[in-house]
Design a protein around this motif. Structure first.
Motif, PDB file in Angstrom:
ATOM      1  N   PHE A  16      81.672   5.209   6.731  1.00  0.00           N
ATOM      2  CA  PHE A  16      80.951   4.773   7.928  1.00  0.00           C
ATOM      3  C   PHE A  16      80.005   5.884   8.387  1.00  0.00           C
ATOM      4  O   PHE A  16      78.952   5.628   8.956  1.00  0.00           O
ATOM      5  CB  PHE A  16      81.937   4.423   9.051  1.00  0.00           C
ATOM      6  CG  PHE A  16      82.673   3.142   8.803  1.00  0.00           C
ATOM      7  CD1 PHE A  16      82.046   1.927   8.976  1.00  0.00           C
ATOM      8  CD2 PHE A  16      84.002   3.147   8.384  1.00  0.00           C
ATOM      9  CE1 PHE A  16      82.725   0.730   8.747  1.00  0.00           C
ATOM     10  CE2 PHE A  16      84.681   1.974   8.147  1.00  0.00           C
ATOM     11  CZ  PHE A  16      84.044   0.756   8.329  1.00  0.00           C
ATOM     12  N   THR A  17      80.417   7.123   8.135  1.00  0.00           N
ATOM     13  CA  THR A  17      79.578   8.255   8.540  1.00  0.00           C
ATOM     14  C   THR A  17      78.243   8.222   7.801  1.00  0.00           C
ATOM     15  O   THR A  17      77.191   8.507   8.377  1.00  0.00           O
ATOM     16  CB  THR A  17      80.314   9.583   8.278  1.00  0.00           C
ATOM     17  OG1 THR A  17      81.640   9.473   8.784  1.00  0.00           O
ATOM     18  CG2 THR A  17      79.598  10.745   8.924  1.00  0.00           C
ATOM     19  N   GLN A 115      92.978   0.759  13.359  1.00  0.00           N
ATOM     20  CA  GLN A 115      92.115  -0.335  13.804  1.00  0.00           C
ATOM     21  C   GLN A 115      92.403  -1.661  13.091  1.00  0.00           C
ATOM     22  O   GLN A 115      91.839  -2.692  13.453  1.00  0.00           O
ATOM     23  CB  GLN A 115      90.640   0.052  13.601  1.00  0.00           C
ATOM     24  CG  GLN A 115      90.221   1.183  14.525  1.00  0.00           C
ATOM     25  CD  GLN A 115      88.816   1.654  14.221  1.00  0.00           C
ATOM     26  OE1 GLN A 115      87.864   1.012  14.606  1.00  0.00           O
ATOM     27  NE2 GLN A 115      88.692   2.773  13.535  1.00  0.00           N
ATOM     28  N   THR A 135      87.707   6.382   4.471  1.00  0.00           N
ATOM     29  CA  THR A 135      87.791   5.002   3.985  1.00  0.00           C
ATOM     30  C   THR A 135      87.157   4.890   2.594  1.00  0.00           C
ATOM     31  O   THR A 135      87.649   4.171   1.726  1.00  0.00           O
ATOM     32  CB  THR A 135      87.074   4.037   4.953  1.00  0.00           C
ATOM     33  OG1 THR A 135      85.711   4.462   5.087  1.00  0.00           O
ATOM     34  CG2 THR A 135      87.735   4.001   6.310  1.00  0.00           C
ATOM     35  N   THR A 179      82.278   3.218  16.559  1.00  0.00           N
ATOM     36  CA  THR A 179      82.546   4.655  16.406  1.00  0.00           C
ATOM     37  C   THR A 179      81.294   5.421  16.806  1.00  0.00           C
ATOM     38  O   THR A 179      80.171   4.993  16.546  1.00  0.00           O
ATOM     39  CB  THR A 179      82.983   5.004  14.965  1.00  0.00           C
ATOM     40  OG1 THR A 179      84.200   4.311  14.696  1.00  0.00           O
ATOM     41  CG2 THR A 179      83.249   6.499  14.803  1.00  0.00           C
TER      42      THR A 179
HETATM   43  O1  LIG Z   1      86.303   7.152   6.736  1.00  0.00           O
HETATM   44  C1  LIG Z   1      85.166   6.856   7.111  1.00  0.00           C
HETATM   45  O2  LIG Z   1      84.484   5.973   6.574  1.00  0.00           O
HETATM   46  C2  LIG Z   1      84.594   7.566   8.259  1.00  0.00           C
HETATM   47  O3  LIG Z   1      83.401   7.652   8.385  1.00  0.00           O
HETATM   48  C3  LIG Z   1      85.550   8.142   9.257  1.00  0.00           C
HETATM   49  C4  LIG Z   1      85.971   7.208  10.372  1.00  0.00           C
HETATM   50  C5  LIG Z   1      86.653   8.024  11.535  1.00  0.00           C
HETATM   51  O4  LIG Z   1      86.868   9.212  11.437  1.00  0.00           O
HETATM   52  O5  LIG Z   1      86.962   7.382  12.564  1.00  0.00           O
HETATM   53  C6  LIG Z   1      84.781   6.580  10.941  1.00  0.00           C
HETATM   54  C7  LIG Z   1      84.771   5.335  11.422  1.00  0.00           C
HETATM   55  C8  LIG Z   1      85.950   4.465  11.393  1.00  0.00           C
HETATM   56  O6  LIG Z   1      86.444   4.414  12.725  1.00  0.00           O
HETATM   57  C9  LIG Z   1      87.011   4.962  10.478  1.00  0.00           C
HETATM   58  C10 LIG Z   1      86.944   6.205   9.921  1.00  0.00           C
END
Ligand SMILES: O=C(O)C(=O)C[C@]1(C(=O)O)C=C[C@@H](O)C=C1
Length: 313
Positions: A16-17, A115, A135, A179
């Motif tokens: 997600f980052t 989540q 993830t 996020t």
């Molecule tokens: O693992 C990922 O894909 C991330 O970017 C990390 C991360 C987090 O640290 O919260 C980012 C968003 C989501 O809430 C789940 C994981």
């Protein structure tokens, strides 16, 4: 010709980052490099291997991201120059040929598990959860055959990145989960105030005493500075030693925030400034900012007259 910007991000590809970083539309020619952990991405900036780093900082369901906060509180200082809000939707991914009935263990990042907990317990009641560093790392391990699990909770895009199948989509318990990500650089002057800014600080009181937290809050409240987040994290030194991560509305160049920072510097053993930057998803209100600032400037001018002339009205 200016050098292309180099970005570090919490990876691998498909996190997600990474999506948060790409949503900022990095200029053509920019270099985006994934790092396996948040501290490694931040150290890339500290050491000069990257200009900027994108890392997760807070989630609307699971709260603060401790790895990010703890790293920012120590080490060479970094500042947040921008924030990004990204809706987070999860999918359950697996290798081709796997069905939902085959899934005994599910790998993912702890924030992702939190989540999707309700969905997991309803859909795969017997399945065990295995921690992965992100993830996308969970999806990558499935694809390379090194995973200790049968399926990964990831962003849907990771299925394409790693050639996996989507067993179930939209599996997050809260469809509105968001996020917040921060873009960090080595210390630089903050971007100009916009009227919709946020300032982030870390405050540490060395000697615990009655009203210690109240003192911190007072410095903000008496100046009308709105605190939007406060998170306490252990310093790691001793039991009972905590530091406070504070987000407040406003910019360090705004008189109320600037004065609150001076007040905090007086009452805290340490204050680390983590940046002033434009708030994502909030419309600027320059008129309100100008009004609050004008009241402070008028009070400053009044005090100057008292000092110089012995009287002022
Ligand atoms: O693992 C990922 O894909 C991330 O970017 C990390 C991360 C987090 O640290 O919260 C980012 C968003 C989501 O809430 C789940 C994981």
């Amino acid at each position: 010709m200016t050098e292309p910007t180099t970005y570090a991000y919490f990876g691998p590809a498909g996190t997600f980052t990474e999506a948060a970083l790409r949503s900022t539309s990095p200029a053509e020619g920019s270099v985006l490099t994934p790092y396996a952990t948040v501290p490694l991405a931040l150290d890339a900036v500290r050491g000069g291997a990257a200009d900027l780093a994108m890392v997760p900082i807070e989630n609307s369901v699971e709260g603060a991201v401790p790895a990010t906060l703890d790293d920012l509180a120590g080490g060479a200082p970094l500042v947040i120059t921008a924030e990004v809000l990204l809706p987070v939707n999860f999918a359950l991914l697996a290798r081709r040929g796997t069905s939902l009935d085959d899934v005994r263990r599910v790998g993912t990042h702890p924030h992702a598990e939190a989540q999707c907990r309700r969905w997991l317990s309803q859909t795969l009641p017997g399945a065990a959860y295995v921690t992965a560093s992100s993830t996308a790392a969970a999806a990558e391990a499935l694809a390379t055959g090194t995973a200790a699990y049968d399926a990964a909770l990831s962003a849907r895009i990771a299925a394409t990145t790693y050639g996996l199948e989507v067993l179930a989509d939209q599996v997050g318990d809260n469809p509105d989960a968001v996020t917040r990500f921060a873009l960090l650089s080595r210390p630089v002057p903050p971007p100009l105030p916009t009227g919709a800014d946020r300032t982030t600080l870390v405050c540490y009181i060395r000697h615990d005493h009655p009203g210690a937290l109240m003192q911190i809050l007072e410095e903000l409240s008496v100046r009308g500075v709105n605190m939007t987040t406060i998170v306490s994290r252990p310093t790691g030194e001793r039991l009972g030693h905590y530091r406070f991560f504070i987000d407040c509305d406003g910019h360090v160049d705004d008189a109320p925030v600037g004065e609150a920072l001076m007040g905090l510097r007086r009452v805290c053993a340490e204050v680390r400034y983590l940046g002033s930057y434009r708030r994502a998803g909030v419309a600027p209100a320059p008129a309100e900012r100008a009004q609050a600032d004008a009241r402070f400037r008028e009070a400053q001018a009044w005090l100057a007259r008292v000092r110089e002339e012995g009287a002022a009205y």
